[in-house]
Write a protein that holds these residues in place. Structure first.
Motif, mmCIF file in Angstrom:
data_model
loop_
_atom_site.group_PDB
_atom_site.id
_atom_site.type_symbol
_atom_site.label_atom_id
_atom_site.label_comp_id
_atom_site.label_asym_id
_atom_site.label_seq_id
_atom_site.Cartn_x
_atom_site.Cartn_y
_atom_site.Cartn_z
ATOM 1 N N GLU A 52 0.840 -1.199 0.000
ATOM 2 C CA GLU A 52 0.000 0.000 0.000
ATOM 3 C C GLU A 52 0.875 1.249 0.000
ATOM 4 N N ALA A 53 2.039 1.153 0.617
ATOM 5 C CA ALA A 53 2.966 2.296 0.635
ATOM 6 C C ALA A 53 3.418 2.643 -0.779
ATOM 7 N N GLU A 54 3.676 1.629 -1.616
ATOM 8 C CA GLU A 54 4.054 1.885 -3.007
ATOM 9 C C GLU A 54 2.924 2.589 -3.752
ATOM 10 N N VAL A 55 1.710 2.086 -3.553
ATOM 11 C CA VAL A 55 0.544 2.691 -4.205
ATOM 12 C C VAL A 55 0.412 4.141 -3.770
ATOM 13 N N ASN A 56 0.532 4.388 -2.472
ATOM 14 C CA ASN A 56 0.418 5.753 -1.945
ATOM 15 C C ASN A 56 1.525 6.657 -2.472
ATOM 16 N N GLU A 57 2.739 6.099 -2.601
ATOM 17 C CA GLU A 57 3.877 6.877 -3.104
ATOM 18 C C GLU A 57 3.629 7.303 -4.555
ATOM 19 N N TYR A 58 3.166 6.373 -5.385
ATOM 20 C CA TYR A 58 2.874 6.712 -6.778
ATOM 21 C C TYR A 58 1.737 7.732 -6.852
ATOM 22 N N TYR A 59 0.719 7.518 -6.041
ATOM 23 C CA TYR A 59 -0.436 8.423 -6.045
ATOM 24 C C TYR A 59 -0.022 9.837 -5.649
ATOM 25 N N ALA A 60 0.865 9.938 -4.681
ATOM 26 C CA ALA A 60 1.318 11.244 -4.200
ATOM 27 C C ALA A 60 2.084 12.009 -5.277
ATOM 28 N N LYS A 61 2.650 11.310 -6.242
ATOM 29 C CA LYS A 61 3.424 11.957 -7.306
ATOM 30 C C LYS A 61 2.519 12.507 -8.410
ATOM 31 N N ILE A 62 1.250 12.142 -8.389
ATOM 32 C CA ILE A 62 0.310 12.657 -9.387
ATOM 33 C C ILE A 62 -0.025 14.099 -9.021
ATOM 34 N N PRO A 63 0.057 15.004 -9.987
ATOM 35 C CA PRO A 63 -0.308 16.387 -9.678
ATOM 36 C C PRO A 63 -1.729 16.448 -9.106
ATOM 37 N N VAL A 64 -1.918 17.314 -8.131
ATOM 38 C CA VAL A 64 -3.183 17.407 -7.397
ATOM 39 C C VAL A 64 -4.373 17.590 -8.334
ATOM 40 N N PHE A 123 -4.939 16.348 -11.102
ATOM 41 C CA PHE A 123 -5.304 15.113 -11.807
ATOM 42 C C PHE A 123 -5.755 14.007 -10.855
ATOM 43 N N GLN A 124 -5.513 14.180 -9.562
ATOM 44 C CA GLN A 124 -5.855 13.131 -8.607
ATOM 45 C C GLN A 124 -7.354 12.836 -8.562
ATOM 46 N N GLN A 125 -8.170 13.809 -8.924
ATOM 47 C CA GLN A 125 -9.616 13.573 -8.924
ATOM 48 C C GLN A 125 -10.024 12.609 -10.031
ATOM 49 N N PHE A 126 -9.177 12.434 -11.045
ATOM 50 C CA PHE A 126 -9.497 11.560 -12.166
ATOM 51 C C PHE A 126 -8.862 10.179 -12.047
ATOM 52 N N ILE A 127 -7.915 10.037 -11.123
ATOM 53 C CA ILE A 127 -7.182 8.781 -10.972
ATOM 54 C C ILE A 127 -7.306 8.316 -9.530
ATOM 55 N N SER A 128 -7.768 7.095 -9.359
ATOM 56 C CA SER A 128 -7.922 6.555 -8.005
ATOM 57 C C SER A 128 -6.700 5.708 -7.638
ATOM 58 N N LYS A 129 -6.589 5.406 -6.372
ATOM 59 C CA LYS A 129 -5.517 4.518 -5.922
ATOM 60 C C LYS A 129 -5.708 3.127 -6.508
ATOM 61 N N SER A 130 -6.938 2.753 -6.757
ATOM 62 C CA SER A 130 -7.223 1.473 -7.413
ATOM 63 C C SER A 130 -6.650 1.461 -8.830
ATOM 64 N N ASP A 131 -6.759 2.587 -9.527
ATOM 65 C CA ASP A 131 -6.171 2.709 -10.865
ATOM 66 C C ASP A 131 -4.654 2.553 -10.796
ATOM 67 N N ILE A 132 -4.060 3.168 -9.802
ATOM 68 C CA ILE A 132 -2.608 3.072 -9.609
ATOM 69 C C ILE A 132 -2.220 1.618 -9.347
ATOM 70 N N LEU A 133 -2.981 0.938 -8.484
ATOM 71 C CA LEU A 133 -2.690 -0.467 -8.187
ATOM 72 C C LEU A 133 -2.788 -1.308 -9.457
ATOM 73 N N ASP A 134 -3.812 -1.100 -10.257
ATOM 74 C CA ASP A 134 -3.949 -1.835 -11.524
ATOM 75 C C ASP A 134 -2.737 -1.602 -12.418
ATOM 76 N N GLN A 135 -2.284 -0.360 -12.484
ATOM 77 C CA GLN A 135 -1.108 -0.016 -13.288
ATOM 78 C C GLN A 135 0.133 -0.743 -12.766
ATOM 79 N N LEU A 136 0.316 -0.741 -11.448
ATOM 80 C CA LEU A 136 1.478 -1.406 -10.857
ATOM 81 C C LEU A 136 1.437 -2.914 -11.076
#
Length: 161
Positions: free
Chosen positions: A57-69, A71-84
């Motif tokens: 979950e820390a990896e997911v959160n780290e990637y999510y935190a790098k997304i510009p604010v 754009f974060q409304q359009f990308i969920s942590k679930s999307d990040i997990l799928d990408q990873l």
């Protein structure tokens, strides 16, 4: 004599209270230390396991935190997990096919990106910092992406021609 007994009994009660208080304090301190150690030594929460490799979950959160604010409304942590997960599967497949990327290939790619952007190395690194990225992180990203591209070229795109 009654006054002396009262003073002695008060003194004994204070001493007895101190003796009872000390173990309570030591017990409380031990409990706090135990909780801290458990948190520090506990394994990271696992978000997914891909062929035996963990994504935390820390990896997911780290990637999510790098997304510009913005754009974060359009990308969920679930999307990040799928990408990873997809990335991990592709990198595992590349490794199974002995496909890799060298550091010199990555450096060449970054040098090309810098020259095409008409920036100096320092300016490029400053732009990365402004986006909460480092040159090291960029190299890791490019290495993964170049390896995946090589895999796709050798496996899927070769079959199209």
């Amino acid at each position: 004599m009654v006054k002396k007994q009262t003073k002695k009994s008060k003194s004994k009660r204070k001493h007895k209270n101190k003796q009872q208080f000390l173990p309570v304090c030591i017990g409380a301190a031990a409990l706090v230390i135990a909780v801290i150690l458990i948190k520090l030594l506990a394994p990271a929460s696992v978000a997914a396991i891909v062929n035996g490799e963990q994504i935390t979950e820390a990896e997911v959160n780290e990637y999510y935190a790098k997304i510009p604010v913005q754009f974060q409304q359009f990308i969920s942590k679930s999307d990040i997990l799928d990408q990873l997960i997809s990335e991990k599967i592709l990198l595992q497949e590349a490794a199974n096919n002995n496909i890799s990327t060298t550091d010199s290939e990555v450096n060449l790619l970054i040098d090309d990106a810098i020259s095409q952007s008409n920036m100096t190395q320092d300016e490029f690194e400053q732009k990365l910092k402004e986006q909460n990225l480092s040159l090291k992180e960029m190299k890791i990203y490019y290495k993964k992406q170049l390896t995946i591209t090589k895999l796709l070229n050798q496996t899927i795109l070769n079959k199209i021609n």
